[in-house]
Design a protein around this motif. Structure first.
Motif, PDB file in Angstrom:
ATOM      1  N   ASP A  88      27.597  61.634  10.467  1.00  0.00           N
ATOM      2  CA  ASP A  88      27.049  62.368  11.673  1.00  0.00           C
ATOM      3  C   ASP A  88      26.852  61.231  12.871  1.00  0.00           C
ATOM      4  O   ASP A  88      27.426  61.685  14.076  1.00  0.00           O
ATOM      5  CB  ASP A  88      25.881  63.216  11.580  1.00  0.00           C
ATOM      6  CG  ASP A  88      26.260  64.226  10.560  1.00  0.00           C
ATOM      7  OD1 ASP A  88      27.290  64.759  10.388  1.00  0.00           O
ATOM      8  OD2 ASP A  88      25.278  64.656   9.879  1.00  0.00           O
ATOM      9  N   GLU A  89      26.258  60.422  12.618  1.00  0.00           N
ATOM     10  CA  GLU A  89      26.000  59.383  13.601  1.00  0.00           C
ATOM     11  C   GLU A  89      27.284  58.582  14.098  1.00  0.00           C
ATOM     12  O   GLU A  89      27.300  58.255  15.295  1.00  0.00           O
ATOM     13  CB  GLU A  89      25.243  58.289  13.041  1.00  0.00           C
ATOM     14  CG  GLU A  89      23.580  58.737  12.693  1.00  0.00           C
ATOM     15  CD  GLU A  89      22.881  57.660  11.835  1.00  0.00           C
ATOM     16  OE1 GLU A  89      23.201  56.467  11.944  1.00  0.00           O
ATOM     17  OE2 GLU A  89      21.897  57.967  11.266  1.00  0.00           O
ATOM     18  N   LEU A  90      28.237  58.468  13.123  1.00  0.00           N
ATOM     19  CA  LEU A  90      29.642  57.683  13.473  1.00  0.00           C
ATOM     20  C   LEU A  90      30.439  58.841  14.286  1.00  0.00           C
ATOM     21  O   LEU A  90      30.997  58.386  15.193  1.00  0.00           O
ATOM     22  CB  LEU A  90      30.388  57.463  12.267  1.00  0.00           C
ATOM     23  CG  LEU A  90      31.444  56.822  12.478  1.00  0.00           C
ATOM     24  CD1 LEU A  90      31.495  55.241  13.335  1.00  0.00           C
ATOM     25  CD2 LEU A  90      32.310  56.475  11.193  1.00  0.00           C
ATOM     26  N   PHE A  91      30.343  60.000  13.758  1.00  0.00           N
ATOM     27  CA  PHE A  91      30.982  61.015  14.878  1.00  0.00           C
ATOM     28  C   PHE A  91      30.467  61.103  16.262  1.00  0.00           C
ATOM     29  O   PHE A  91      31.003  61.180  17.212  1.00  0.00           O
ATOM     30  CB  PHE A  91      30.665  62.503  13.921  1.00  0.00           C
ATOM     31  CG  PHE A  91      31.705  63.571  14.599  1.00  0.00           C
ATOM     32  CD1 PHE A  91      32.957  63.538  14.326  1.00  0.00           C
ATOM     33  CD2 PHE A  91      30.973  64.591  15.290  1.00  0.00           C
ATOM     34  CE1 PHE A  91      33.630  64.507  14.968  1.00  0.00           C
ATOM     35  CE2 PHE A  91      31.727  65.681  15.791  1.00  0.00           C
ATOM     36  CZ  PHE A  91      32.906  65.716  15.812  1.00  0.00           C
ATOM     37  N   ALA A  92      28.999  60.964  16.341  1.00  0.00           N
ATOM     38  CA  ALA A  92      28.468  61.130  17.678  1.00  0.00           C
ATOM     39  C   ALA A  92      28.948  59.886  18.588  1.00  0.00           C
ATOM     40  O   ALA A  92      29.289  59.817  19.769  1.00  0.00           O
ATOM     41  CB  ALA A  92      26.783  61.262  17.533  1.00  0.00           C
ATOM     42  N   ILE A  93      29.094  58.823  18.018  1.00  0.00           N
ATOM     43  CA  ILE A  93      29.380  57.561  18.606  1.00  0.00           C
ATOM     44  C   ILE A  93      30.881  57.761  19.020  1.00  0.00           C
ATOM     45  O   ILE A  93      31.241  57.231  20.112  1.00  0.00           O
ATOM     46  CB  ILE A  93      29.134  56.485  17.508  1.00  0.00           C
ATOM     47  CG1 ILE A  93      27.687  56.048  17.491  1.00  0.00           C
ATOM     48  CG2 ILE A  93      29.682  54.967  18.548  1.00  0.00           C
ATOM     49  CD1 ILE A  93      27.156  55.024  16.689  1.00  0.00           C
ATOM     50  N   LEU A  94      31.487  58.314  18.062  1.00  0.00           N
ATOM     51  CA  LEU A  94      33.082  58.123  18.723  1.00  0.00           C
ATOM     52  C   LEU A  94      33.264  59.222  19.654  1.00  0.00           C
ATOM     53  O   LEU A  94      34.140  59.053  20.396  1.00  0.00           O
ATOM     54  CB  LEU A  94      33.802  58.671  17.396  1.00  0.00           C
ATOM     55  CG  LEU A  94      33.771  57.598  16.244  1.00  0.00           C
ATOM     56  CD1 LEU A  94      34.790  57.969  14.973  1.00  0.00           C
ATOM     57  CD2 LEU A  94      34.646  56.068  17.139  1.00  0.00           C
ATOM     58  N   ASN A  95      32.471  60.397  19.795  1.00  0.00           N
ATOM     59  CA  ASN A  95      32.505  61.521  20.603  1.00  0.00           C
ATOM     60  C   ASN A  95      32.140  60.591  22.003  1.00  0.00           C
ATOM     61  O   ASN A  95      32.588  61.049  23.052  1.00  0.00           O
ATOM     62  CB  ASN A  95      31.728  62.691  20.045  1.00  0.00           C
ATOM     63  CG  ASN A  95      32.296  63.479  19.383  1.00  0.00           C
ATOM     64  OD1 ASN A  95      33.668  63.662  19.133  1.00  0.00           O
ATOM     65  ND2 ASN A  95      31.502  64.306  18.737  1.00  0.00           N
ATOM     66  N   LEU A  96      31.318  59.979  21.866  1.00  0.00           N
ATOM     67  CA  LEU A  96      30.806  59.416  23.381  1.00  0.00           C
ATOM     68  C   LEU A  96      31.674  58.419  23.742  1.00  0.00           C
ATOM     69  O   LEU A  96      31.966  58.415  24.876  1.00  0.00           O
ATOM     70  CB  LEU A  96      29.336  58.238  23.112  1.00  0.00           C
ATOM     71  CG  LEU A  96      28.187  59.196  22.836  1.00  0.00           C
ATOM     72  CD1 LEU A  96      27.072  58.316  22.460  1.00  0.00           C
ATOM     73  CD2 LEU A  96      27.834  59.799  24.172  1.00  0.00           C
ATOM     74  N   ILE A  97      32.394  57.621  22.781  1.00  0.00           N
ATOM     75  CA  ILE A  97      33.501  56.554  23.380  1.00  0.00           C
ATOM     76  C   ILE A  97      34.676  57.552  23.989  1.00  0.00           C
ATOM     77  O   ILE A  97      35.495  57.036  25.140  1.00  0.00           O
ATOM     78  CB  ILE A  97      33.900  55.846  22.010  1.00  0.00           C
ATOM     79  CG1 ILE A  97      32.829  54.754  21.690  1.00  0.00           C
ATOM     80  CG2 ILE A  97      35.153  55.217  22.439  1.00  0.00           C
ATOM     81  CD1 ILE A  97      33.155  54.194  20.280  1.00  0.00           C
ATOM     82  N   VAL A  98      35.017  58.535  23.401  1.00  0.00           N
ATOM     83  CA  VAL A  98      35.974  59.252  23.775  1.00  0.00           C
ATOM     84  C   VAL A  98      35.767  60.152  25.043  1.00  0.00           C
ATOM     85  O   VAL A  98      36.561  60.444  25.912  1.00  0.00           O
ATOM     86  CB  VAL A  98      36.594  60.462  22.781  1.00  0.00           C
ATOM     87  CG1 VAL A  98      37.511  61.764  23.172  1.00  0.00           C
ATOM     88  CG2 VAL A  98      37.151  59.790  21.537  1.00  0.00           C
ATOM     89  N   ALA A  99      34.690  60.352  25.093  1.00  0.00           N
ATOM     90  CA  ALA A  99      33.940  61.190  26.417  1.00  0.00           C
ATOM     91  C   ALA A  99      34.084  60.123  27.682  1.00  0.00           C
ATOM     92  O   ALA A  99      34.167  60.602  28.824  1.00  0.00           O
ATOM     93  CB  ALA A  99      32.742  61.767  26.104  1.00  0.00           C
ATOM     94  N   SER A 100      33.805  59.007  27.353  1.00  0.00           N
ATOM     95  CA  SER A 100      33.632  57.959  28.596  1.00  0.00           C
ATOM     96  C   SER A 100      35.105  57.521  29.002  1.00  0.00           C
ATOM     97  O   SER A 100      35.201  56.710  29.982  1.00  0.00           O
ATOM     98  CB  SER A 100      33.076  56.699  27.957  1.00  0.00           C
ATOM     99  OG  SER A 100      33.366  56.041  26.776  1.00  0.00           O
ATOM    100  N   ILE A 101      36.099  57.891  28.189  1.00  0.00           N
ATOM    101  CA  ILE A 101      37.570  57.192  28.459  1.00  0.00           C
ATOM    102  C   ILE A 101      38.239  58.341  29.382  1.00  0.00           C
ATOM    103  O   ILE A 101      38.054  59.296  29.656  1.00  0.00           O
ATOM    104  CB  ILE A 101      38.364  57.200  27.083  1.00  0.00           C
ATOM    105  CG1 ILE A 101      37.824  56.035  26.160  1.00  0.00           C
ATOM    106  CG2 ILE A 101      39.864  56.933  27.579  1.00  0.00           C
ATOM    107  CD1 ILE A 101      38.563  55.761  24.992  1.00  0.00           C
TER     108      ILE A 101
END
Length: 57
Positions: free
Chosen positions: A44-57
């Motif tokens: 879940d934590e990894l999924f949230a981090i990846l979502n933040l990275i994708v959202a910032s792109i």
């Protein structure tokens, strides 16, 4: 021939060649269980981090 039959139970009881393979299999199973548990805990934590990275792109 009779001597081989008489010493067979002793040789079977003292043979440790299969024990090493069993120990390695148990070690691998425990390691796999630890990896699966830790990855599923952090998923879940990894999924949230990846979502933040994708959202910032």
């Amino acid at each position: 021939m009779l001597n081989k039959i008489a010493t067979l139970p002793h040789s079977v009881m003292t043979d440790e060649t299969g024990a090493t393979a069993i120990e390695y299999a148990l070690l691998a199973a425990i390691l796999a269980l630890v990896l699966v548990t830790s990855i599923s805990t952090m998923a879940d934590e990894l999924f949230a981090i990846l979502n933040l990275i994708v959202a910032s792109i």
